[in-house]
Write a protein that holds these residues in place. Structure first.
Motif, PDB file in Angstrom:
ATOM      1  N   ALA A   1       0.853  -1.191   0.000  1.00 35.67           N
ATOM      2  CA  ALA A   1       0.000   0.000   0.000  1.00 35.67           C
ATOM      3  C   ALA A   1       0.885   1.236   0.000  1.00 35.67           C
ATOM      4  O   ALA A   1       1.855   1.331   0.748  1.00 35.67           O
ATOM      5  CB  ALA A   1      -0.914   0.004   1.217  1.00 35.67           C
ATOM      6  N   ASP A   2       0.527   2.208  -0.826  1.00 35.93           N
ATOM      7  CA  ASP A   2       1.362   3.405  -0.975  1.00 35.93           C
ATOM      8  C   ASP A   2       0.918   4.546  -0.070  1.00 35.93           C
ATOM      9  O   ASP A   2       1.444   5.656  -0.145  1.00 35.93           O
ATOM     10  CB  ASP A   2       1.365   3.879  -2.432  1.00 35.93           C
ATOM     11  CG  ASP A   2      -0.048   4.154  -2.949  1.00 35.93           C
ATOM     12  OD1 ASP A   2      -0.999   4.127  -2.133  1.00 35.93           O
ATOM     13  OD2 ASP A   2      -0.195   4.376  -4.164  1.00 35.93           O
TER      14      ASP A   2
ATOM     15  N   SER B   1      -5.316   3.372  -1.862  1.00 35.72           N
ATOM     16  CA  SER B   1      -5.667   2.403  -2.896  1.00 35.72           C
ATOM     17  C   SER B   1      -6.054   1.079  -2.255  1.00 35.72           C
ATOM     18  O   SER B   1      -5.479   0.666  -1.249  1.00 35.72           O
ATOM     19  CB  SER B   1      -4.494   2.206  -3.859  1.00 35.72           C
ATOM     20  OG  SER B   1      -3.328   1.818  -3.160  1.00 35.72           O
ATOM     21  N   LYS B   2      -7.029   0.412  -2.843  1.00 35.14           N
ATOM     22  CA  LYS B   2      -7.536  -0.832  -2.283  1.00 35.14           C
ATOM     23  C   LYS B   2      -6.892  -2.023  -2.973  1.00 35.14           C
ATOM     24  O   LYS B   2      -6.609  -1.975  -4.176  1.00 35.14           O
ATOM     25  CB  LYS B   2      -9.061  -0.879  -2.431  1.00 35.14           C
ATOM     26  CG  LYS B   2      -9.774   0.228  -1.666  1.00 35.14           C
ATOM     27  CD  LYS B   2     -11.281   0.153  -1.867  1.00 35.14           C
ATOM     28  CE  LYS B   2     -11.987   1.253  -1.087  1.00 35.14           C
ATOM     29  NZ  LYS B   2     -13.473   1.202  -1.275  1.00 35.14           N
ATOM     30  N   PRO B   3      -6.685  -3.115  -2.213  1.00 35.62           N
ATOM     31  CA  PRO B   3      -6.026  -4.280  -2.807  1.00 35.62           C
ATOM     32  C   PRO B   3      -6.910  -4.972  -3.831  1.00 35.62           C
ATOM     33  O   PRO B   3      -8.111  -5.159  -3.614  1.00 35.62           O
ATOM     34  CB  PRO B   3      -5.766  -5.184  -1.595  1.00 35.62           C
ATOM     35  CG  PRO B   3      -6.807  -4.794  -0.604  1.00 35.62           C
ATOM     36  CD  PRO B   3      -7.011  -3.314  -0.781  1.00 35.62           C
ATOM     37  N   SER B   4      -6.300  -5.361  -4.932  1.00 34.94           N
ATOM     38  CA  SER B   4      -7.028  -6.133  -5.943  1.00 34.94           C
ATOM     39  C   SER B   4      -6.544  -7.581  -5.985  1.00 34.94           C
ATOM     40  O   SER B   4      -7.079  -8.395  -6.725  1.00 34.94           O
ATOM     41  CB  SER B   4      -6.833  -5.498  -7.329  1.00 34.94           C
ATOM     42  OG  SER B   4      -5.461  -5.523  -7.695  1.00 34.94           O
TER      43      SER B   4
ATOM     44  N   SER C   1       3.826  -8.113  -3.550  1.00 32.09           N
ATOM     45  CA  SER C   1       3.743  -6.685  -3.210  1.00 32.09           C
ATOM     46  C   SER C   1       4.898  -5.905  -3.818  1.00 32.09           C
ATOM     47  O   SER C   1       4.808  -4.688  -3.997  1.00 32.09           O
ATOM     48  CB  SER C   1       3.725  -6.500  -1.690  1.00 32.09           C
ATOM     49  OG  SER C   1       5.004  -6.726  -1.117  1.00 32.09           O
TER      50      SER C   1
ATOM     51  N   GLU D   1       4.011  -6.387  -8.144  1.00 38.51           N
ATOM     52  CA  GLU D   1       2.746  -5.899  -8.678  1.00 38.51           C
ATOM     53  C   GLU D   1       2.552  -4.413  -8.380  1.00 38.51           C
ATOM     54  O   GLU D   1       3.076  -3.883  -7.396  1.00 38.51           O
ATOM     55  CB  GLU D   1       1.570  -6.689  -8.085  1.00 38.51           C
ATOM     56  CG  GLU D   1       1.591  -8.162  -8.425  1.00 38.51           C
ATOM     57  CD  GLU D   1       1.363  -8.413  -9.899  1.00 38.51           C
ATOM     58  OE1 GLU D   1       0.640  -7.623 -10.545  1.00 38.51           O
ATOM     59  OE2 GLU D   1       1.919  -9.406 -10.415  1.00 38.51           O
ATOM     60  N   GLU D   2       1.792  -3.746  -9.199  1.00 36.12           N
ATOM     61  CA  GLU D   2       1.516  -2.324  -8.988  1.00 36.12           C
ATOM     62  C   GLU D   2       0.343  -2.121  -8.030  1.00 36.12           C
ATOM     63  O   GLU D   2       0.075  -0.987  -7.619  1.00 36.12           O
ATOM     64  CB  GLU D   2       1.208  -1.653 -10.328  1.00 36.12           C
ATOM     65  CG  GLU D   2       2.387  -1.674 -11.310  1.00 36.12           C
ATOM     66  CD  GLU D   2       2.046  -1.012 -12.621  1.00 36.12           C
ATOM     67  OE1 GLU D   2       0.874  -0.611 -12.796  1.00 36.12           O
ATOM     68  OE2 GLU D   2       2.940  -0.882 -13.475  1.00 36.12           O
ATOM     69  N   GLN D   3      -0.377  -3.185  -7.701  1.00 40.68           N
ATOM     70  CA  GLN D   3      -1.532  -3.096  -6.819  1.00 40.68           C
ATOM     71  C   GLN D   3      -1.200  -3.673  -5.447  1.00 40.68           C
ATOM     72  O   GLN D   3      -0.397  -4.598  -5.333  1.00 40.68           O
ATOM     73  CB  GLN D   3      -2.713  -3.866  -7.429  1.00 40.68           C
ATOM     74  CG  GLN D   3      -3.196  -3.316  -8.762  1.00 40.68           C
ATOM     75  CD  GLN D   3      -3.759  -1.903  -8.628  1.00 40.68           C
ATOM     76  OE1 GLN D   3      -4.418  -1.575  -7.643  1.00 40.68           O
ATOM     77  NE2 GLN D   3      -3.495  -1.070  -9.622  1.00 40.68           N
ATOM     78  N   PRO D   4      -1.805  -3.130  -4.373  1.00 37.95           N
ATOM     79  CA  PRO D   4      -1.602  -3.703  -3.040  1.00 37.95           C
ATOM     80  C   PRO D   4      -2.110  -5.148  -2.961  1.00 37.95           C
ATOM     81  O   PRO D   4      -2.974  -5.567  -3.733  1.00 37.95           O
ATOM     82  CB  PRO D   4      -2.427  -2.775  -2.134  1.00 37.95           C
ATOM     83  CG  PRO D   4      -2.595  -1.516  -2.909  1.00 37.95           C
ATOM     84  CD  PRO D   4      -2.666  -1.934  -4.342  1.00 37.95           C
TER      85      PRO D   4
ATOM     86  N   ASP E   1     -13.411  -5.510  -4.709  1.00 43.16           N
ATOM     87  CA  ASP E   1     -12.181  -4.943  -5.268  1.00 43.16           C
ATOM     88  C   ASP E   1     -11.160  -6.021  -5.620  1.00 43.16           C
ATOM     89  O   ASP E   1     -10.285  -5.803  -6.455  1.00 43.16           O
ATOM     90  CB  ASP E   1     -11.554  -3.954  -4.278  1.00 43.16           C
ATOM     91  CG  ASP E   1     -12.423  -2.725  -4.061  1.00 43.16           C
ATOM     92  OD1 ASP E   1     -12.847  -2.136  -5.074  1.00 43.16           O
ATOM     93  OD2 ASP E   1     -12.689  -2.378  -2.899  1.00 43.16           O
TER      94      ASP E   1
END
Length: 380
Positions: free
Chosen positions: A150-151, A155-158, A175, A178-181, A220
Motif C-alpha cells: 500500500a502506498d 488504494s484498495k487491494p485487488s 507486493s 505488482e503495482e496493486q496492493p 475490489d
C-alpha cells in the motif's frame, strides 16, 4: 549387582572380569564424551542418514578415540604429580574463552556468508511474517489482515493471497512485483478446510471460513492466489522419512480425501465468484534445512546452483496431487514451482546465486520472486 559379584564368584562377575569388558568400563567416560560429537558431525555431513556399515565404523572409531582420550588425557590428569590443580583451573579458563571466541567467529562468518549469497537487498524471510502471519499464538482476524505494498494513498487491494504459511513470502514478493496492493491472508499449519472438526483445528477452520468470506464479499479483489503446503496436509512431513516417502497411513485416507475435497471446494467458490484464481502448488521439499544443505558452499565466492532433492523423489512425493489435478475446477490457473526450480534430474536449493528456501520447505523471498518471474508471462 557389581557389589555382590565381587563378594562371591558367579556368572556375572566372571563375565564382567573379562579384560575387553573391563577396558570398556575404564574408557566409558571418555567414550561418553567423544561419541556424541562424532555422531553429530557425521549426521551433518551425510544429511542425517546412517547406514549399518557407517554405524559400525563410527562405533569402532568412537572406541579408538575413547581409548586414546583415556590413555593420554584422562589418566595423566588424574595424576596430581603430573598435572596440578592450578594448571587444570588455568587450562579450563583458557579453553572456555577459546570456545567462546571461536564460536562467536563461526556464527559471524556463517551469517555474513549467508548474506553474501542473497541478491541485493532482498531479505531471506518476509519482514512482514511476524506481524502479518496468523497462528494459534498470534491470531489475526481476517478483517485486520495486512495490506502489503500500500502506498498510503488509500488504494484498495485487488490481489489476495489465501492459505497457510507458504503464502507469506509469496504475498511479500507480489507486493514488490505488482503495482496493486496485496492482502495477505495466511494462517500457520492450517489445512484447506473451512469447517471445524476432525480434519482441521477449530481455530484454523474458523479463521479460514472468515478469511474466505472476506475475499468473496470484497468486490475490489479480482485475483486470488491459493497457497498451501498441501503434501504435508495430505501425507505428513517428509523429514522423518526422506529419502523414502511417508507411509500411506501417516495421514488417514479419510482425512486426505476430506482435505483435498475442501481445497477443490474453496477453489470452486472463488472461481464461481468471477475472480481469477491461481492455485500455487507446493514447491519441492528438501531433505533437510538449508543451513545443512548449503554448508560447504558458504565459503565459495562463485555461489551458483546447489542441488536439493532428486526430481525422481519429488515425482513420487507429488504423485497424488498430480493425479488429482483433473478435479480442480475449469478455469483455475495452476502455478507449479517445480517447473522453475527443477530440471529432469534435480530440484535446486539455490538458483543463480540466491537461496530459493529459508528452511526445508518454505520458499524464501528470493525464491518466490524467482518463481513469479518464471511464470510472469502466463500470469500476465
Amino acid at each position: 549387582m557389581l557389589f555382590f559379584g565381587a563378594v562371591r564368584k558367579n556368572r556375572v562377575s566372571i563375565l564382567l572380569s573379562y579384560r575387553p569388558l573391563v577396558l570398556i568400563g575404564l574408557i566409558s567416560y571418555s567414550l561418553y564424551l567423544v561419541h556424541q560429537p562424532l555422531l553429530s558431525f557425521c549426521l551433518v555431513l551425510i544429511e542425517g542418514h546412517l547406514t549399518p556399515p557407517l554405524t559400525i565404523l563410527l562405533t569402532v572409531l568412537s572406541l579408538v578415540l575413547a581409548y586414546l582420550s583415556w590413555r593420554f588425557v584422562e589418566q595423566p590428569f588424574r595424576d596430581r604429580r603430573k598435572v596440578s590443580g592450578h594448571f587444570i583451573f588455568v587450562a579450563s579458563a583458557v579453553s572456555l574463552c577459546l570456545v567462546f571466541v571461536v564460536g562467536t567467529l563461526v556464527m559471524w562468518y556463517a551469517k555474513s556468508a549467508k548474506n553474501r549469497i542473497l541478491s541485493g537487498d532482498v531479505p531471506l524471510v518476509s519482514p512482514m511474517r511476524a506481524s502479518c502471519h496468523a497462528s494459534d499464538s498470534n491470531y489475526i482476524d481476517p478483517d485486520d489482515a495486512c495490506i502489503l505494498g500500500a502506498d498510503g494513498g488509500g488504494s484498495k487491494p485487488s490481489i489476495a493471497v489465501f492459505g497457510d504459511s507458504h503464502g507469506v513470502e509469496l504475498s511479500y514478493a507480489l507486493s514488490i512485483t505488482e503495482e496493486q496492493p496485496v492482502v495477505s491472508l495466511t494462517y500457520s499449519a492450517c489445512p484447506p478446510v473451512v469447517e471445524s472438526g476432525l480434519y482441521a483445528p477449530s481455530k484454523c477452520a474458523e479463521w479460514s471460513s472468515k478469511a474466505l468470506t472476506s475475499i468473496l464479499i470484497n468486490t475490489d479483489i479480482d485475483t486470488v492466489y491459493v497457497v498451501y503446503r498441501i503434501h504435508k496436509h495430505l501425507h505428513g512431513d517428509q523429514l522423518n522419512w526422506y529419502p523414502d516417502i511417508p507411509p500411506i497411513d501417516e495421514v488417514s485416507g479419510e482425512i486426505r480425501t476430506a482435505r483435498w475435497g475442501a481445497l477443490v471446494s474453496i477453489l470452486t467458490r472463488l472461481k464461481d465468484s468471477k475472480r481469477r484464481v491461481i492455485l500455487v502448488l507446493q514447491p519441492p521439499e528438501l531433505a533437510g534445512d538449508i543451513k545443512y544443505l548449503t554448508r560447504s558452499e558458504y565459503s565459495s565466492v562463485q555461489y551458483t546452483d546447489i542441488y536439493g532433492v532428486p526430481y525422481s523423489w519429488w515425482e513420487r512425493r507429488t504423485e497424488f496431487v498430480i493425479n488429482h489435478l483433473a478435479t480442480i475446477p475449469d478455469g483455475v490457473d495452476i502455478l507449479d514451482p517445480s517447473l522453475a526450480l527443477c530440471d529432469s534430474e534435480h530440484c535446486y536449493v539455490s538458483k543463480k546465486g540466491s537461496l530459493m528456501y529459508f528452511d526445508d520447505d518454505h520458499l524464501s523471498v528470493a525464491g518466490a520472486l524467482y518463481v513469479l518471474k518464471y511464470f510472469e508471462r502466463s500470469i500476465d
